[in-house]
Each structure stands twice: as C-alpha cells, then as structure tokens.
Design an enzyme around this catalytic site. Structure first.
Site, PDB file in Angstrom:
ATOM      1  N   GLU A   1       9.912   1.452  10.508  1.00 30.86           N
ATOM      2  CA  GLU A   1      11.053   2.477  10.282  1.00 30.86           C
ATOM      3  C   GLU A   1      10.364   3.713  10.245  1.00 30.86           C
ATOM      4  OE1 GLU A   1      12.551   1.075   6.361  1.00 30.86           O
ATOM      5  OE2 GLU A   1      13.573  -0.488   7.272  1.00 30.86           O
TER       6      GLU A   1
ATOM      7  N   GLU B   1      10.194  16.394  14.771  1.00 32.92           N
ATOM      8  CA  GLU B   1      10.543  15.960  13.505  1.00 32.92           C
ATOM      9  C   GLU B   1       9.784  17.042  12.548  1.00 32.92           C
ATOM     10  OE1 GLU B   1       9.196  12.793  10.988  1.00 32.92           O
ATOM     11  OE2 GLU B   1      11.207  12.314  10.438  1.00 32.92           O
TER      12      GLU B   1
ATOM     13  N   CYS C   1      14.089  11.079   6.225  1.00 34.36           N
ATOM     14  CA  CYS C   1      14.088  10.389   7.506  1.00 34.36           C
ATOM     15  C   CYS C   1      15.432  10.675   8.246  1.00 34.36           C
ATOM     16  CB  CYS C   1      13.181   9.031   7.533  1.00 34.36           C
ATOM     17  SG  CYS C   1      14.410   7.819   6.612  1.00 34.36           S
TER      18      CYS C   1
ATOM     19  N   LYS D   1       0.808  -1.093  -0.088  1.00 32.96           N
ATOM     20  CA  LYS D   1      -0.019   0.057   0.149  1.00 32.96           C
ATOM     21  C   LYS D   1       0.668   1.250   0.016  1.00 32.96           C
ATOM     22  CE  LYS D   1      -1.563   3.090   2.381  1.00 32.96           C
ATOM     23  NZ  LYS D   1      -1.706   4.201   1.452  1.00 32.96           N
TER      24      LYS D   1
HETATM   25  P1  NAD Z   1       2.301   8.376   7.516  1.00 36.71           P
HETATM   26  O1  NAD Z   1       2.571   7.713   8.707  1.00 36.71           O
HETATM   27  O2  NAD Z   1       1.211   9.398   7.471  1.00 36.71           O
HETATM   28  O3  NAD Z   1       1.858   7.649   6.300  1.00 36.71           O
HETATM   29  C1  NAD Z   1       2.751   6.529   5.798  1.00 36.71           C
HETATM   30  C2  NAD Z   1       1.844   5.288   5.175  1.00 36.71           C
HETATM   31  O4  NAD Z   1       1.083   4.832   6.270  1.00 36.71           O
HETATM   32  C3  NAD Z   1       0.893   5.922   4.041  1.00 36.71           C
HETATM   33  O5  NAD Z   1       0.796   4.820   2.894  1.00 36.71           O
HETATM   34  C4  NAD Z   1      -0.170   6.071   4.840  1.00 36.71           C
HETATM   35  O6  NAD Z   1      -1.443   5.868   3.815  1.00 36.71           O
HETATM   36  C5  NAD Z   1      -0.126   4.802   5.779  1.00 36.71           C
HETATM   37  N1  NAD Z   1      -1.300   4.803   6.997  1.00 36.71           N
HETATM   38  C6  NAD Z   1      -2.074   6.079   7.458  1.00 36.71           C
HETATM   39  N2  NAD Z   1      -2.553   5.624   8.473  1.00 36.71           N
HETATM   40  C7  NAD Z   1      -2.659   4.262   8.385  1.00 36.71           C
HETATM   41  C8  NAD Z   1      -3.384   3.367   9.477  1.00 36.71           C
HETATM   42  N3  NAD Z   1      -4.004   3.549  10.456  1.00 36.71           N
HETATM   43  N4  NAD Z   1      -3.201   2.131   8.864  1.00 36.71           N
HETATM   44  C9  NAD Z   1      -2.001   1.699   8.193  1.00 36.71           C
HETATM   45  N5  NAD Z   1      -1.566   2.523   7.336  1.00 36.71           N
HETATM   46  C10 NAD Z   1      -1.671   3.906   7.357  1.00 36.71           C
HETATM   47  O7  NAD Z   1       3.854   8.993   7.182  1.00 36.71           O
HETATM   48  P2  NAD Z   1       4.177  10.124   6.003  1.00 36.71           P
HETATM   49  O8  NAD Z   1       3.733  11.318   6.456  1.00 36.71           O
HETATM   50  O9  NAD Z   1       3.630   9.365   4.717  1.00 36.71           O
HETATM   51  O10 NAD Z   1       5.765   9.919   5.950  1.00 36.71           O
HETATM   52  C11 NAD Z   1       6.729  10.572   6.541  1.00 36.71           C
HETATM   53  C12 NAD Z   1       7.280   9.847   7.976  1.00 36.71           C
HETATM   54  O11 NAD Z   1       8.018   8.624   7.436  1.00 36.71           O
HETATM   55  C13 NAD Z   1       8.267  10.949   8.578  1.00 36.71           C
HETATM   56  O12 NAD Z   1       8.103  10.688   9.990  1.00 36.71           O
HETATM   57  C14 NAD Z   1       9.490  10.083   7.982  1.00 36.71           C
HETATM   58  O13 NAD Z   1      10.690  10.438   9.025  1.00 36.71           O
HETATM   59  C15 NAD Z   1       9.133   8.543   7.968  1.00 36.71           C
HETATM   60  N6  NAD Z   1      10.261   7.922   7.315  1.00 36.71           N
HETATM   61  C16 NAD Z   1      10.896   7.114   7.664  1.00 36.71           C
HETATM   62  C17 NAD Z   1      11.895   6.241   7.081  1.00 36.71           C
HETATM   63  C18 NAD Z   1      12.779   5.138   7.661  1.00 36.71           C
HETATM   64  O14 NAD Z   1      13.317   4.643   7.198  1.00 36.71           O
HETATM   65  N7  NAD Z   1      12.920   5.193   8.970  1.00 36.71           N
HETATM   66  C19 NAD Z   1      11.959   6.682   5.740  1.00 36.71           C
HETATM   67  C20 NAD Z   1      11.151   7.601   4.970  1.00 36.71           C
HETATM   68  C21 NAD Z   1      10.407   8.128   6.037  1.00 36.71           C
END
Ligand code: NAD
Length: 487
Positions: A256, A384, A289, A181
């Site tokens: 992650e 962040e 990230c 997804k």
């Molecule tokens: P997010 O948590 O809002 O969304 C990530 C994914 O989760 C999306 O596909 C979203 O649709 C899905 N999602 C949202 N609610 C959900 C639920 N209830 N159940 C299942 N899936 C759900 O994050 P974002 O804003 O898309 O991404 C940014 C974040 O990701 C930042 O905090 C960044 O640091 C982190 N990030 C971490 C890494 C790493 O490797 N550690 C890499 C890239 C980004």
C-alpha cells in the site's frame, strides 16, 4: 519506572521489543522525538537481524497452535483486544499525538475508535467467511481459507496504530502469527498494543513487535524463509527494496504505497461542497496517502473556486495538535519539512505561483500551500510531497480532465465534485484509482477493497480481500460416495 520505560502524559511505555511473550532489549537504542516541540521522549531498542530472527522464530513456534485455534476463539480474543483499546483509548490518543503530531481530537474521536473497530470488524468477518460449496459432475467443491503462516507487517508513521492494526487484525483473524515493525519515528503505540494483546489473552508469540530502522532490521525480516506473508504500507522506494528482498522466497506481498490523487471539480458541482472537500486535503498536515493533492478545476469556475478556497483555508487553525481548536499540526520530522520545502521552492523557481503559503513557519510547521501555474510534467504535479502542499490546474473538457487526472505514475484514489450523475459514472469508469469518491471524501468501510493501481500499490486488502491475502486458499473436491469412474 525502569531503564526500559518512558512516560508520555503519565502513560508508561516499554521501550523494548516484544518477542515470544517477553520484553527483549537491544544493546543499541535510537531516540524518539516528539514533532510537537522537538522534545526527546526516550530511547527505544534498536533492532537488528538478531531480533528479526528471534521474532520470526517466535512467530513460527506459535503458528501451529494459533492456526488450530477455532475461529470463534480467535474472534473472541480479537474482541477482547478491541475492549482493551477502548479501555485505554485516551492513553493511546495522547501517546500517538505526542509521537506523530496528528490531532488529539482526531485520535480521540476517529482514529482510536477505528483501531478498536479494526479488531471487531475482522473478528466478525471471520465468523461469516465462507464460499458456498458447488458441484462438478456430482463432486463437491469446498473452499477454505487456511492460515498461511508468520506474517511480517511493516507500517509508516502518518497513522501508526490505525494502519498497523488494519493489518494486524485480519492477519490474526486469519490464524497467522505476526511480526509487526512500526516506523522508527513513531514506535510507541505498537508497544502499548503488545501489552493490550497480552492482557486480552493472545498467546505468547502470536503477536511480536520489533522496533528499529527499516534499513537495519528490514531485510532480515523480509528475506526470511519462514515468513509467509509481507504486508507493507509506505513509500515506493522501500516497496521496491522489499520486493527484491522477498523475491528469493517468493513471499506473497501486499503493498500500500503513495499517491498523487486528483480532485476533479466540474462546473456543474456544488462549489461550496467542492471547496469543503478541497480544504480537507490539509488534514494531518497533508500527510495522508489518499489526499487529493492535485486540484483539477473546470476553467469557467476556477476563479470562484479559488476565491472560496482561500477564504475557507484562512480559517484553519495551525498549532499544537493537543489543542482541540487546532486543525493542522506539525509535520513529522525536520527531514520531512526539508523535503516539503524543497519541493515547494523548486516549484516556485520553475514558475509556480503560491496562492497561499509557500514557506515554512516557526517550529516544525509548514504553511498550508496552494500552487498554481504548474506544468503537468513538473515535479510538483508528478511527485508525492506528503505535506500541506496542493496544486491547482484547470481544464476545459471532460476529456482533458480525465487525461490530466490519470497522467501520473500513481493510482491510489480520485475525488470528483459534479452535480451530474451520468458524468460521474462516465468519468469514474475511466479513472485509474483504487478508490473513487463522488461528492465525498475519505468515507472508508472496512469491507471495501482498498489498495492502489500502478505505483500506488500491489493487491487489495479489506473484507474478504484481506483473508484472500493472509490465507492459503484451498479447494477440496470430494467424490460422491461409491464413485468409481476415474476417466
Ligand atoms: P517508508 O517507506 O520510508 O517507511 C515505511 C516503513 O518501512 C517504516 O516502518 C520503515 O522503517 C520501513 N522500512 C524502511 N526501509 C525498509 C527496508 N529496507 N525493509 C523493510 N522495511 C523498511 O515510508 P514513510 O515515509 O514511513 O511513509 C510515508 C509513505 O507511506 C508515503 O509514500 C505514503 O503515501 C505512504 N502511505 C501509504 C498508505 C496506503 O495505504 N496506500 C497509507 C499511509 C502511508
């Protein structure tokens, strides 16, 4: 062109889910918009619990066949997917740039080659994955990595295809079937990946792609009893929600998450190198990230470091990410821009000083920002931002540098600039971080363990660690021939 196709720069993209080897449309859709100019790219199928259940059922049905497929054949298919990625590299690059606003030149030269490498690396790693048999009083112990089952992979928008395939490739190599997804702000390259995988000969149902809002389709995926692994990259609040949802089935999780990583600059560092590392933190408009967003600089060199940083940052070109000369593109979404500006304005109101930036620009762009006079316990230091916003604090002793570096709830990465290898060793040992870079940044090898400590994540992926996560590891103990003693 059908009603279920949109085009980006002449590339046709199916807007439906990919379930069990077929395109499946939802009755509802959501609108995909480009961050470059706010233009509407098209309407995408908006998945619900129904599509989630169908995708998990397809993954479950395909699992026995794929799990029983010999390693060499699984590896061959993964290499064929990598070939497909390379063949369509230009298309993937322009589609991703249009969808998430990151630089076209990075997609062409770094990101999409890495996507292909994700498949090749885990295919090759699979072929040499073994643990030497060992003996216990004449009995042979044999360790095997058994496929675990359907795996749900949920990914963010900041590096959509790279982060998705960093999970898809090892999961498929492990013999698992997948429901991917992608983030709702960047649905397009996942749809192209489904086409590429099918063309490469991946059997129907082994890779499924569902589109939609996490809040609408997420729980149905993560609480499903037939799902045996969940790997998630994204924010801390979503990770907590997923952990709760998965707990009913004790589904193993790899998380992650975010970071607030430090860049420690000691007075003995090569200052030009330190400044280069510092300016790199604006990459991807700060939506990384791993970014070292907190500069911790030894007081005696702080003024000179800041002077050179400002000079260097002034040379960065901000603009259309399709332009080869651009260094910083737009931020992903108006909501994200509001979030970034909220952080900055609250910090300024609390007494921070903007050395550069501190404001929005036209369109979906934020001025590269460096804030000083920030307190360690302030929001801007602790939370962040995920935009081109950095802070600078000073320290006078190594002890203080380590204390400040570790004093957030995160622990994803840390970067050190120092000319003293002994100091590097001493400080590294005390830092709470999944990855530490000494006099470098963002050097990533897929065989290295990758993940975060504390609120930056749970578990490690990469190399054998990925197989440890995606597999059920079994130890088989075989008695020597004629063994009779049961005591
Ligand atoms: P997010 O948590 O809002 O969304 C990530 C994914 O989760 C999306 O596909 C979203 O649709 C899905 N999602 C949202 N609610 C959900 C639920 N209830 N159940 C299942 N899936 C759900 O994050 P974002 O804003 O898309 O991404 C940014 C974040 O990701 C930042 O905090 C960044 O640091 C982190 N990030 C971490 C890494 C790493 O490797 N550690 C890499 C890239 C980004």
């Amino acid at each position: 062109m059908t009603e279920h196709t949109l085009t980006v720069a002449g590339v046709a993209i199916d807007t439906r889910h990919w379930i069990g080897g077929e395109r499946v449309a939802s009755t509802e859709t959501f609108t995909d918009v480009s961050p470059i100019d706010g233009s509407v790219l098209g309407e995408i199928s908006r998945g619900t619990a129904t599509e989630a259940a169908a995708a998990v059922a397809a993954a479950k049905a395909a699992f026995p066949g794929w799990a029983a497929t010999p390693r060499a054949e699984r590896a061959r298919v993964l290499h064929a997917i990598a070939d497909g990625v390379e063949k369509r590299l230009e298309e993937l690059a322009i589609v991703e740039t249009t969808d998430n606003g990151a630089l076209l030149r990075s997609h062409r030269r770094g990101v999409m080659p890495r996507v292909a490498h994700n498949f090749r690396f885990f295919a090759d790693w699979l072929l040499q994955l073994e643990h030497e048999d060992f003996d216990t009083r004449g009995h042979t112990n044999h360790v095997s990595w058994d496929p675990a089952g359907p795996s749900v992979l949920i990914t963010p928008w900041n590096a959509p295809l790279m982060l998705s395939t960093w999970k898809v490739a090892p999961a498929l190599a492990a013999g698992n079937t997948v429901v991917l997804k992608p983030a709702e702000w960047t649905p397009l390259t996942a749809s192209l990946l489904a086409d590429i995988a099918a063309e490469a000969g991946l059997p129907a149902g082994v890779l499924n792609v569902v589109q939609g809002y996490g809040s609408e389709i997420g729980d149905a995926l993560t609480s499903h009893p037939d799902v045996r692994r969940i790997s998630f990259t994204g924010s801390v609040p979503t990770a907590k929600r997923i952990s709760e949802s998965a707990s009913g089935n004790l589904t193993p999780l790899s998380l992650e998450l975010g970071g607030k990583s430090p860049l420690l600059v000691f007075a003995d560092a090569d200052l030009d190198l330190a400044v280069d590392l510092a300016v790199e933190q604006y990459d991807n408009a700060g939506q990384v990230c791993l970014a070292a967003t907190r500069f911790l600089v030894e007081e005696s060199v702080a003024e000179e470091f800041t002077r050179r940083f400002v000079q260097k940052a002034a040379t960065l070109v901000q603009g259309d990410p399709r332009d080869e000369a651009t260094d910083i593109g737009p931020n992903i979404h108006p909501n994200q821009l509001d979030k970034i500006d909220g952080f900055v304005q609250r910090a300024l109101a609390a007494g921070a000083r903007a050395v550069i930036g501190g404001h929005r620009k036209d369109g979906q762009y934020y001025a590269p920002t460096l804030l000083t006079d920030v307190a360690q316990d302030s929001e801007i230091v602790q939370e962040e931002v995920f935009g081109p916003v950095l802070t600078l604090q000073t320290f006078t002793t190594e002890e203080e540098a380590v204390r400040l570096a570790n004093d957030t709830r995160f622990g994803l990465a840390a970067t050190l600039a120092t000319g003293d290898p002994e100091r590097a060793e001493r400080v590294t040992a005390r830092l709470v971080a999944g990855t530490v870079w000494v006099n470098c940044f963002f050097v990533r090898d897929l065989q290295a363990p990758f993940g975060g400590s504390r609120h930056s994540g749970v578990g490690r992926e990469g190399g054998t660690w990925s197989f440890d996560f995606y597999c059920d590891i079994k130890n088989t103990v075989t008695a020597p021939k004629g063994w009779k003693d049961h005591g």
